[in-house]
Design a protein around this motif. Structure first.
Motif, PDB file in Angstrom:
ATOM      1  N   ILE A  40      11.733 -26.244  25.037  1.00 57.82           N
ATOM      2  CA  ILE A  40      13.053 -25.955  25.611  1.00 57.82           C
ATOM      3  C   ILE A  40      14.153 -26.525  24.727  1.00 57.82           C
ATOM      4  O   ILE A  40      15.173 -25.872  24.476  1.00 57.82           O
ATOM      5  CB  ILE A  40      13.148 -26.529  27.040  1.00 57.82           C
ATOM      6  CG1 ILE A  40      12.229 -25.752  27.989  1.00 57.82           C
ATOM      7  CG2 ILE A  40      14.592 -26.486  27.548  1.00 57.82           C
ATOM      8  CD1 ILE A  40      12.140 -26.346  29.369  1.00 57.82           C
ATOM      9  N   GLU A  41      13.949 -27.763  24.251  1.00 54.72           N
ATOM     10  CA  GLU A  41      14.962 -28.382  23.390  1.00 54.72           C
ATOM     11  C   GLU A  41      15.145 -27.594  22.101  1.00 54.72           C
ATOM     12  O   GLU A  41      16.269 -27.446  21.606  1.00 54.72           O
ATOM     13  CB  GLU A  41      14.567 -29.831  23.093  1.00 54.72           C
ATOM     14  CG  GLU A  41      14.693 -30.749  24.309  1.00 54.72           C
ATOM     15  CD  GLU A  41      14.197 -32.155  24.034  1.00 54.72           C
ATOM     16  OE1 GLU A  41      13.651 -32.371  22.920  1.00 54.72           O
ATOM     17  OE2 GLU A  41      14.327 -33.020  24.922  1.00 54.72           O
ATOM     18  N   GLU A  90       1.701 -34.398  29.470  1.00 52.48           N
ATOM     19  CA  GLU A  90       1.617 -33.902  28.098  1.00 52.48           C
ATOM     20  C   GLU A  90       2.101 -32.457  28.018  1.00 52.48           C
ATOM     21  O   GLU A  90       2.824 -32.086  27.087  1.00 52.48           O
ATOM     22  CB  GLU A  90       0.178 -34.007  27.597  1.00 52.48           C
ATOM     23  CG  GLU A  90      -0.280 -35.437  27.350  1.00 52.48           C
ATOM     24  CD  GLU A  90      -1.745 -35.525  26.979  1.00 52.48           C
ATOM     25  OE1 GLU A  90      -2.428 -34.465  27.010  1.00 52.48           O
ATOM     26  OE2 GLU A  90      -2.231 -36.631  26.658  1.00 52.48           O
ATOM     27  N   LYS A  91       1.724 -31.648  29.019  1.00 53.81           N
ATOM     28  CA  LYS A  91       2.183 -30.259  29.042  1.00 53.81           C
ATOM     29  C   LYS A  91       3.694 -30.187  29.242  1.00 53.81           C
ATOM     30  O   LYS A  91       4.385 -29.370  28.624  1.00 53.81           O
ATOM     31  CB  LYS A  91       1.464 -29.485  30.148  1.00 53.81           C
ATOM     32  CG  LYS A  91      -0.017 -29.278  29.885  1.00 53.81           C
ATOM     33  CD  LYS A  91      -0.697 -28.547  31.042  1.00 53.81           C
ATOM     34  CE  LYS A  91      -2.182 -28.359  30.775  1.00 53.81           C
ATOM     35  NZ  LYS A  91      -2.870 -27.707  31.923  1.00 53.81           N
ATOM     36  N   LEU A  92       4.212 -31.069  30.137  1.00 52.36           N
ATOM     37  CA  LEU A  92       5.657 -31.091  30.378  1.00 52.36           C
ATOM     38  C   LEU A  92       6.412 -31.519  29.126  1.00 52.36           C
ATOM     39  O   LEU A  92       7.476 -30.958  28.809  1.00 52.36           O
ATOM     40  CB  LEU A  92       5.974 -32.039  31.538  1.00 52.36           C
ATOM     41  CG  LEU A  92       5.641 -31.536  32.941  1.00 52.36           C
ATOM     42  CD1 LEU A  92       5.848 -32.638  33.965  1.00 52.36           C
ATOM     43  CD2 LEU A  92       6.479 -30.313  33.300  1.00 52.36           C
ATOM     44  N   GLN A  93       5.882 -32.515  28.433  1.00 46.45           N
ATOM     45  CA  GLN A  93       6.540 -32.970  27.204  1.00 46.45           C
ATOM     46  C   GLN A  93       6.542 -31.859  26.152  1.00 46.45           C
ATOM     47  O   GLN A  93       7.543 -31.661  25.455  1.00 46.45           O
ATOM     48  CB  GLN A  93       5.832 -34.210  26.667  1.00 46.45           C
ATOM     49  CG  GLN A  93       6.055 -35.452  27.511  1.00 46.45           C
ATOM     50  CD  GLN A  93       5.249 -36.648  27.037  1.00 46.45           C
ATOM     51  OE1 GLN A  93       4.488 -36.545  26.068  1.00 46.45           O
ATOM     52  NE2 GLN A  93       5.398 -37.776  27.702  1.00 46.45           N
ATOM     53  N   LYS A  94       5.415 -31.147  26.065  1.00 48.10           N
ATOM     54  CA  LYS A  94       5.348 -30.040  25.116  1.00 48.10           C
ATOM     55  C   LYS A  94       6.352 -28.957  25.488  1.00 48.10           C
ATOM     56  O   LYS A  94       7.064 -28.420  24.630  1.00 48.10           O
ATOM     57  CB  LYS A  94       3.932 -29.453  25.091  1.00 48.10           C
ATOM     58  CG  LYS A  94       3.770 -28.300  24.116  1.00 48.10           C
ATOM     59  CD  LYS A  94       2.343 -27.754  24.137  1.00 48.10           C
ATOM     60  CE  LYS A  94       2.196 -26.569  23.179  1.00 48.10           C
ATOM     61  NZ  LYS A  94       0.819 -26.009  23.200  1.00 48.10           N
ATOM     62  N   ARG A  95       6.424 -28.651  26.799  1.00 46.04           N
ATOM     63  CA  ARG A  95       7.376 -27.638  27.256  1.00 46.04           C
ATOM     64  C   ARG A  95       8.811 -28.101  27.038  1.00 46.04           C
ATOM     65  O   ARG A  95       9.677 -27.300  26.665  1.00 46.04           O
ATOM     66  CB  ARG A  95       7.128 -27.347  28.744  1.00 46.04           C
ATOM     67  CG  ARG A  95       8.051 -26.272  29.328  1.00 46.04           C
ATOM     68  CD  ARG A  95       7.942 -24.978  28.563  1.00 46.04           C
ATOM     69  NE  ARG A  95       8.832 -23.966  29.078  1.00 46.04           N
ATOM     70  CZ  ARG A  95       9.349 -23.002  28.359  1.00 46.04           C
ATOM     71  NH1 ARG A  95       9.051 -22.909  27.072  1.00 46.04           N
ATOM     72  NH2 ARG A  95      10.154 -22.112  28.895  1.00 46.04           N
TER      73      ARG A  95
END
Length: 390
Positions: free
Chosen positions: A150-151, A141-146
């Motif tokens: 970034i996108e 979830e943190k990676l998806q948020k990050r």
């Protein structure tokens, strides 16, 4: 766990169970044995440790008060499934003394002995696995948020970079048109158009090695440097030397190098000074004639201290209706279905063929010719600048 009903553990045990108790006690899994009337006949020490409920407390424990109605219904369904097939396996939770819940895998099997049915249930502790899965889920979830951040940053960077691309313009007796397309959202190509005064127009196309964020950052830095140099009217020889030193000394260890082609047009004299550094040759197209190639005399910048050639400048006399074409290797280094590269000569032929078109259509004609040769989508950043001399 629907077997934990609050009924007392039966004192009368079948002989086979008495014989098996020693074996069941040494297992790593919790085990209970339940009679056909849902009485717990046996619970091994591991089961009692997993629940934190003593054997005495187990006789009074009412599981229906621990589970929700949905969970209790689920347990009923699993019990029915085990009754039909004789066995079952599912994920669930064990009640723990004090109100906690222990995630387990429940395996049940029905056996028959002397006409009576018994159910053996084993409970495997999967709390560590569940903990790791929760940590992975949280990390994802943190990676998806990050990734979303970034996108969004890349979309903003792409808008900023696209805003730097030259817009079509008419200047004095000339028109300038440009095209830019990064292979990723942002890239390492850029182009500049700058008028030092009413009589001089400066042009530059630059290609930073690589693709993506690293190349874009270096490209933006070089953009600032070259803009300052172009606005000051610095001679190309000096500008190339300063850029080369900047890349070697200030961005040392980046592994980035730069190729570029620059031109400065004197409108009154109808002449152009051209200089290139490791870049594909510029072209001057004239109707009915093979386009003139202007080769780079300096090497790529950022690799060697002596990359800039003292004779880097070339002067060309311009004629009415000349077309000046500057581009990056995203135009030349494209391949067809046979693996053949278009190359400079292929682009030269496309330029020759399209030079008979009206100036406003020539740029698109070149891009269409390159796309017709190329198999699949672009694999490199593409920049193209076309200047029409009236």
């Amino acid at each position: 766990m629907s077997v934990i009903t609050g009924d007392s553990i039966e004192m009368e045990k079948p002989d086979w169970l008495t014989q098996m108790e020693t074996v069941l006690e040494v297992l790593n899994e919790g085990v209970i044995v339940v009679s056909e009337r849902q009485h717990i006949l046996f619970a091994n020490t591991r089961f009692l440790e997993m629940t934190g409920i003593s054997e005495k407390e187990l006789t009074r424990f009412d599981a229906s008060q621990f589970y929700s109605s949905q969970e209790w219904d689920f347990l009923g369904q699993q019990k029915d499934a085990a009754f039909r097939t004789g066995r079952n396996r599912y994920n669930f939770v064990l009640p723990r003394n004090g109100g906690g819940r222990l995630p387990v895998i429940v395996s049940t099997r029905t056996i028959q002995n002397s006409g009576a049915k018994f159910r053996i249930a084993t409970f495997t502790d999967i709390s560590e696995q569940v903990r790791v899965e929760e940590e992975l889920r949280s990390a994802n979830e943190k990676l998806q948020k990050r990734q979303m951040e970034i996108e969004e940053d890349l979309r903003l960077a792409a808008r900023i970079q696209n805003s730097l691309a030259p817009r079509p313009l008419v200047w004095n007796t000339m028109s300038v048109d440009a095209f830019y397309h990064p292979v990723h959202s942002i890239g390492g190509d850029f182009a500049l158009v700058n008028s030092l005064d009413q009589d001089h127009l400066s042009l530059l196309v630059c290609d930073v090695s690589g693709h993506g964020i690293g190349s874009a950052l270096v490209a933006n830095r070089i953009y600032s440097e070259t803009t300052a140099h172009m606005c000051s009217g610095m001679p190309f020889l000096d500008m190339f030397g300063q850029l080369n030193r900047f890349l070697i000394e200030d961005i040392a260890g980046s592994g980035m190098y730069v190729t570029l082609a620059a031109a400065r047009i004197d409108v009154q004299r109808r002449s152009m000074v051209f200089a290139g550094a490791g870049h594909p040759p510029a072209m001057v197209a004239r109707r009915g004639r093979e386009p003139l190639l202007l080769e780079s005399r300096s090497m790529i910048l950022g690799a060697l201290p002596d990359a800039v050639d003292a004779t880097t400048n070339q002067e060309v006399h311009l004629q009415p209706d000349d077309r000046i074409v500057l581009y990056t290797d995203g135009i030349t280094e494209v391949f067809n279905s046979k693996g053949e590269m278009l190359g400079v000569e292929g682009v030269r032929e496309i330029v020759r063929r399209t030079s008979s078109l009206p100036a406003r259509e020539m740029k698109q004609g070149i891009l269409d010719g390159v796309a017709a040769w190329r198999e699949g989508p672009p694999t490199d950043d593409v920049s193209l600048m076309l200047v029409h001399v009236s």
